[in-house]
Design an enzyme around this catalytic site. Structure first.
Site, PDB file in Angstrom:
ATOM      1  N   LYS A 193     110.896 -51.688-106.796  1.00 21.85           N
ATOM      2  CA  LYS A 193     111.935 -52.154-107.722  1.00 21.85           C
ATOM      3  C   LYS A 193     112.184 -51.065-108.756  1.00 21.85           C
ATOM      4  O   LYS A 193     111.391 -50.856-109.668  1.00 21.85           O
ATOM      5  CB  LYS A 193     111.532 -53.449-108.436  1.00 21.85           C
ATOM      6  CG  LYS A 193     112.756 -54.106-109.079  1.00 21.85           C
ATOM      7  CD  LYS A 193     112.501 -54.736-110.430  1.00 21.85           C
ATOM      8  CE  LYS A 193     112.740 -53.893-111.639  1.00 21.85           C
ATOM      9  NZ  LYS A 193     114.065 -53.398-111.941  1.00 21.85           N
ATOM     10  N   GLY A 246     106.047 -48.120-117.450  1.00 17.04           N
ATOM     11  CA  GLY A 246     107.109 -48.564-118.349  1.00 17.04           C
ATOM     12  C   GLY A 246     106.565 -48.807-119.741  1.00 17.04           C
ATOM     13  O   GLY A 246     105.600 -48.167-120.163  1.00 17.04           O
ATOM     14  N   SER A 247     107.185 -49.737-120.425  1.00 14.86           N
ATOM     15  CA  SER A 247     106.852 -49.976-121.830  1.00 14.86           C
ATOM     16  C   SER A 247     105.558 -50.787-121.963  1.00 14.86           C
ATOM     17  O   SER A 247     105.153 -51.497-121.037  1.00 14.86           O
ATOM     18  CB  SER A 247     107.991 -50.750-122.479  1.00 14.86           C
ATOM     19  OG  SER A 247     108.113 -52.009-121.846  1.00 14.86           O
ATOM     20  N   VAL A 250     106.269 -54.723-121.578  1.00 15.14           N
ATOM     21  CA  VAL A 250     106.371 -55.240-120.207  1.00 15.14           C
ATOM     22  C   VAL A 250     105.048 -55.020-119.458  1.00 15.14           C
ATOM     23  O   VAL A 250     104.586 -55.894-118.725  1.00 15.14           O
ATOM     24  CB  VAL A 250     107.569 -54.610-119.456  1.00 15.14           C
ATOM     25  CG1 VAL A 250     107.616 -55.116-118.025  1.00 15.14           C
ATOM     26  CG2 VAL A 250     108.876 -54.929-120.174  1.00 15.14           C
ATOM     27  N   GLY A 251     104.415 -53.878-119.686  1.00 11.20           N
ATOM     28  CA  GLY A 251     103.142 -53.594-119.008  1.00 11.20           C
ATOM     29  C   GLY A 251     102.083 -54.650-119.350  1.00 11.20           C
ATOM     30  O   GLY A 251     101.327 -55.089-118.473  1.00 11.20           O
ATOM     31  N   GLU A 268     100.891 -47.634-116.431  1.00  9.24           N
ATOM     32  CA  GLU A 268     101.019 -46.389-117.200  1.00  9.24           C
ATOM     33  C   GLU A 268     102.107 -46.628-118.227  1.00  9.24           C
ATOM     34  O   GLU A 268     103.265 -46.848-117.867  1.00  9.24           O
ATOM     35  CB  GLU A 268     101.398 -45.220-116.280  1.00  9.24           C
ATOM     36  CG  GLU A 268     100.250 -44.708-115.423  1.00  9.24           C
ATOM     37  CD  GLU A 268      99.144 -44.046-116.224  1.00  9.24           C
ATOM     38  OE1 GLU A 268      99.328 -43.753-117.417  1.00  9.24           O
ATOM     39  OE2 GLU A 268      98.065 -43.849-115.641  1.00  9.24           O
ATOM     40  N   CYS A 302     107.260 -39.875-121.502  1.00  9.03           N
ATOM     41  CA  CYS A 302     106.045 -40.511-122.003  1.00  9.03           C
ATOM     42  C   CYS A 302     105.124 -39.470-122.620  1.00  9.03           C
ATOM     43  O   CYS A 302     104.305 -39.778-123.476  1.00  9.03           O
ATOM     44  CB  CYS A 302     105.341 -41.270-120.893  1.00  9.03           C
ATOM     45  SG  CYS A 302     105.130 -40.280-119.423  1.00  9.03           S
ATOM     46  N   GLN A 349     118.471 -48.098-126.138  1.00  5.96           N
ATOM     47  CA  GLN A 349     117.581 -47.008-126.530  1.00  5.96           C
ATOM     48  C   GLN A 349     118.190 -46.224-127.701  1.00  5.96           C
ATOM     49  O   GLN A 349     117.501 -45.825-128.642  1.00  5.96           O
ATOM     50  CB  GLN A 349     117.344 -46.099-125.320  1.00  5.96           C
ATOM     51  CG  GLN A 349     116.277 -45.041-125.524  1.00  5.96           C
ATOM     52  CD  GLN A 349     114.918 -45.641-125.832  1.00  5.96           C
ATOM     53  OE1 GLN A 349     114.444 -46.539-125.150  1.00  5.96           O
ATOM     54  NE2 GLN A 349     114.290 -45.180-126.908  1.00  5.96           N
ATOM     55  N   GLU A 400     106.063 -45.437-130.708  1.00  7.39           N
ATOM     56  CA  GLU A 400     106.813 -44.595-129.772  1.00  7.39           C
ATOM     57  C   GLU A 400     108.311 -44.759-130.061  1.00  7.39           C
ATOM     58  O   GLU A 400     108.819 -45.868-130.096  1.00  7.39           O
ATOM     59  CB  GLU A 400     106.515 -45.026-128.331  1.00  7.39           C
ATOM     60  CG  GLU A 400     107.167 -44.129-127.308  1.00  7.39           C
ATOM     61  CD  GLU A 400     106.875 -44.567-125.868  1.00  7.39           C
ATOM     62  OE1 GLU A 400     107.121 -45.727-125.542  1.00  7.39           O
ATOM     63  OE2 GLU A 400     106.410 -43.712-125.090  1.00  7.39           O
TER      64      GLU A 400
END
Ligand code: NAP
Ligand code: MG
Length: 508
Positions: A193, A246-247, A250-251, A268, A302, A349, A400
């Site tokens: 995805k 990802g963020s 969400v992670g 990650e 990242c 963003q 971040e």
């Protein structure tokens, strides 16, 4: 101080491939339109008036079909010898190299990094595939001595089954490839995805994998929103592992959902990477590296340098050198020659980055250069921005930002530099500029990051070297390098007794 120039024409510059009208899912070896009838537009970040095709928002039934196809293809792929699987990866690698210019243009157009940065990313993906293909002749276990007579103890690495790969927009080819290549060489099948913001790069990547001869169902591509399609994949009983980049937000959700059914999950996530400049450093080299790390890929990496931690006695000189470099950055359409920094990826963003510029103002950071949006209204451009006098408790020093915004934090000495560098939730990458070998090794001892650079920028890495972070940057085993295979395999331990007699010794 000069202002960075900006321009965002929809045509001109590098040749622009023709975008598809709409993207299609790839399930069980067949490309198909979603039956939902729902789509999201793929807008160019350099010119929001330009739509690069429609991205399907797939149905739950299509997600199930993709998992089912991966499940069905698994036994055949598992039983294909790894060196034979590797032949397909070698072909994929060759095709990517052959199409690198075209894919770089697609990537730059839909994601916003410059064409040369995008080309570098395509080559990184190709390198990883080539490296992983080589692993096809090396995946092995170990043989161990036994305390029992005539007993052979060994380990073997076996694939897991269908795995889900969920990826962000900021490296839309390198990250999917650094997950898919080890998963494939180890014998897993995949439901991929991609990020909704970068569907075109994903589609070309999978088209080339199909052209390389991958059997139907081994890789399935499914588009759709993270909260619908991504979430359903994580919860799907037939999925045996999830590799997510990802963020943190969400992670954390993915990891929590996975934990509910003890799923193997690798996350990650974000970074707040420091570059430390000691008083003996070559300041010009340090300034160039900081500029590359902070403004390269519009700060949307990242591993971006978002904090320069500088010993006070050399900070004035360092900031002067750095400001001069920031002012040379040419902001604009990433496909135009001469442009060295593209836009933020999307309005969300962009708004986040502009929001942090307000935060910096309200926290009292000293603006050195940049600090506002630039270019035409229909592009999402922000000036390369440097703040000095940032205190490490400020939000801009801890969170971040994912934009071209650098915080300079002045410190007294080496010990304070290390303390400040470590005083964040993240731990992905770091860099130290010094010529003092003792302090270099001490920094390597103490710094809490998964990747450490010495006299080189915080960004960049090689295919054969492990990649990943500590602390809030993630959980699970490292990606890239030979160790990446570990996530995609179960280690099976085998005891084979060839005495032909009953066991007389107890072992526990
Ligand atoms: P994101 O919003 O977390 O999205 C990442 C992926 O997750 C996308 O495919 C997204 O789908 C999907 N997703 C969203 N919600 C989901 C859910 N509830 N369940 C399952 N999947 C879901 O991250 P991003 O904004 O694309 O990427 C930027 C972040 O990635 C930054 O924090 C950056 O530091 C991090 N990153 C980390 C590394 C590393 O290796 N440490 C490398 C690169 C980037 P949609 O696209 O449809 O929303
Ligand atoms: Mg887009």
């Amino acid at each position: 101080m000069s202002t960075p120039t900006a321009s965002a024409p929809a045509t001109g510059g590098r040749p622009r491939p023709t975008p598809p009208v709409r993207y299609r899912n790839f399930i069980g070896g067949k490309w198909a339109d979603t039956t939902s009838g729902k789509y999201a537009p793929n807008l160019s970040p350099a010119d929001q008036r330009v739509a690069l095709g429609d991205v399907p928002l797939s149905t739950p039934q299509e997600v199930d079909a993709a998992v089912e196809a991966a499940h069905k293809a698994f036994p055949g792929w598992r039983d294909t010898p790894a060196p034979v699987r590797a032949r397909i990866l070698y072909k994929w690698n060759a095709l990517l190299e052959q199409h690198a210019d075209e894919i770089a243009a697609i990537l730059a157009w839909e994601e916003g990094k410059t064409w040369s940065e995008a080309r570098g990313e395509v080559m990184k993906a190709a390198n990883i595939i080539e490296f992983m293909a080589g692993e096809g002749r090396r995946i092995g276990g170990s043989t161990l001595p036994s305390e029992l007579p005539r007993t052979f103890v060994y380990t073997v690495k076996q694939p897991l089954g269908p795995v889900a790969i969920i990826t962000p927009w900021n490296f839309p080819i390198a990250i999917p490839c650094w997950k898919m290549a080890p998963a494939l060489i180890a014998g897993n099948t995949i439901v991929f995805k991609p990020a909704t913001l970068t569907p075109w790069t994903a589609q070309r990547t999978i088209e080339l994998l199909e052209e390389a001869g991958l059997p139907p169902g081994v890789v399935n591509l499914i588009y759709g929103s993270g909260s619908a399609v991504g979430d359903q994949l994580v919860r799907h009983k037939a999925i045996r592992a999830v590799s997510f980049t990802g963020s943190n937000e969400v992670g954390t959700h993915v990891y929590t959902e996975g934990a509910k059914r003890l799923l193997k999950v690798q996350c990650e996530l974000g970074g707040k990477n420091p570059l430390v400049v000691l008083e003996d450093a070559d300041l010009e080299l340090a300034a160039v590296a900081t500029s590359q790390g902070a403004f390269g890929s519009t700060g949307q990496r990242c591993t971006a340098t978002s904090r320069a931690i500088v010993i006070d006695s050399v900070a004035d000189k360092f900031v002067e050198l750095l400001a001069a470099l920031a002012q040379k950055v040419v902001v604009g359409d990433p496909l135009q020659d001469g442009v060295t920094m593209g836009p933020s990826v999307d309005p969300g963003q962009f708004k986040t980055v502009l929001g942090y510029l307000d935060v910096a103002r309200s926290e009292g950071a000293k603006l050195v250069t940049g600090g506002k949006r630039t270019g035409a209204d229909h592009g999402l451009f922000v000036e390369p921005t440097i703040y000095d006098g940032v205190k490490h408790g400020m939000r801009i020093a801890k969170e971040e930002i994912f934009g071209p915004v650098l915080s300079v934090i002045r410190v007294r000495d080496f010990d304070e530099a290390v303390e400040v560098a470590n005083d964040v939730d993240f731990g992905l990458s770091s860099s130290l500029y010094t010529n003092d070998v003792n302090r270099m090794y001490r920094f390597v001892d103490l710094i809490e990051t998964g990747i450490v650079h010495v006299n080189s920028p915080t960004v960049g890495g090689e295919a054969q070297a492990p990649f990943g972070g500590m602390k809030g940057t993630g959980v699970g085993t490292r990606e890239q390098g030979a160790v990446a295979i570990d996530f995609y395999t179960e280690l099976k331990t085998v005891y084979a007794d060839y005495t032909g007699t009953k066991r007389t010794t107890n072992i526990y």
